[in-house]
Design an enzyme around this catalytic site. Sequence first.
Site, PDB file in Angstrom:
ATOM      1  N   ASP A 144       3.179   1.053  -5.397  1.00 38.99           N
ATOM      2  CA  ASP A 144       4.010  -0.007  -4.833  1.00 38.99           C
ATOM      3  C   ASP A 144       3.706  -1.354  -5.452  1.00 38.99           C
ATOM      4  O   ASP A 144       4.542  -2.252  -5.430  1.00 38.99           O
ATOM      5  CB  ASP A 144       3.809  -0.057  -3.318  1.00 38.99           C
ATOM      6  CG  ASP A 144       4.389   1.168  -2.627  1.00 38.99           C
ATOM      7  OD1 ASP A 144       5.553   1.104  -2.200  1.00 38.99           O
ATOM      8  OD2 ASP A 144       3.695   2.196  -2.541  1.00 38.99           O
ATOM      9  N   ASN A 174      -0.823   2.084  -3.260  1.00 38.58           N
ATOM     10  CA  ASN A 174       0.106   3.184  -3.019  1.00 38.58           C
ATOM     11  C   ASN A 174      -0.072   3.664  -1.583  1.00 38.58           C
ATOM     12  O   ASN A 174      -0.898   3.156  -0.833  1.00 38.58           O
ATOM     13  CB  ASN A 174      -0.137   4.322  -4.017  1.00 38.58           C
ATOM     14  CG  ASN A 174       0.982   5.357  -4.003  1.00 38.58           C
ATOM     15  OD1 ASN A 174       2.148   5.028  -4.203  1.00 38.58           O
ATOM     16  ND2 ASN A 174       0.650   6.607  -3.759  1.00 38.58           N
TER      17      ASN A 174
END
Length: 273
Positions: free
Chosen positions: A164, A174
Site C-alpha cells: 500500500d 501491506n
Amino acid sequence: ESWSPTQLDDAIDSIRNARPTAVNLAWAVDKVRPLVPQGRDVVFAAAQQIAAEDEAANHAMGKLGADWWLNKVGDRPLRLLTHCNTGSLATTAWGTALGVIRELAARGRIEVVFADETRPLLQGARLTAWELDQEGIPYKVLPDGAAAMAIMTGEIDGALIGADRIVTNGDSANKIGSLGVALACNAAGIPFMVVAPESTVDRSMKTGKEIHIEFRNDAEVCNFAGLRTNHLRATTYNPAFDVTPARYIAAVVTEKRVYEIAQGEDLNAGGAS
C-alpha cells in the site's frame, strides 16, 4: 446535484483521505482533481487512462517478477505463498503479486499457491482463492497462523505480496500479517518479494517509521458473520497494515524494474532502467 464548490471539494477530500496508509488513492485523486473544472467527461476520460496505464503496469510487473523468481529459485514449478488480495479485484485486470503468479502459471511454473486467509476480513480466503480457482491455478488456503510453519518446514519456495506504500529505503506497508510472513521467510532463508506499481512508491518518506498505520474498529475482530465471538467488554488491537523493514525484503518489483533490496539497493533510482 448542484453541489457548491465547497461540497465538491469536501467530497473529493473524503475519497482522497479514505485510506491514509495507502498512497495510490491519493495519488490518483491528485492527478484527476485539477481536471474537475473541465467537466465530468474529461475527468472520466482521465480515470480511464489511469486504469489503462495500471493494467499495462500490472502485466509488466508480472513478467519482471516471474523472470526474477525463475532466475533466483530455478526454472521449475514453484510453491509460493501470498498474503491478502493482489489480483484483478484489487488492481486493474491482472494484478501485482498475483499478476506475477499468473505469469508464472502461464509459463507452467506454478506447482501450488498457498493463500493466507488474511484475518480479520479474509481477503485471501474470499478473494485470492476465488481468483486462483477461476484461473485454474492449484492453491491451498491456510490460516495466517500456519504460514510460519509451512515456511519453516520447507513447504514454500518463497513468498510475494503487494504493498500500500513503499518508501525510499524499501520499507513496505501491506495488509496486517505481511511482516510475520517476511520474518518467517528470513528465518528459513527463502525470498520475500514485494510487487507494486511505481505509484505506490512514496519517495517523500525515507523509512517506514514515517508511514501512518490505519487502525480499524473492534467489531472486525469481535464479531463474525454478525455474531459476537468475544467477551462483551473485550477491546482489540486491530491495525489494518504492518510495515516490513527493507532488510527482510529480497526484491521490490515495479513496472519499471526490479529493485534488488537484499543487495543494498534502495528506491532512490526513481524507476530508471
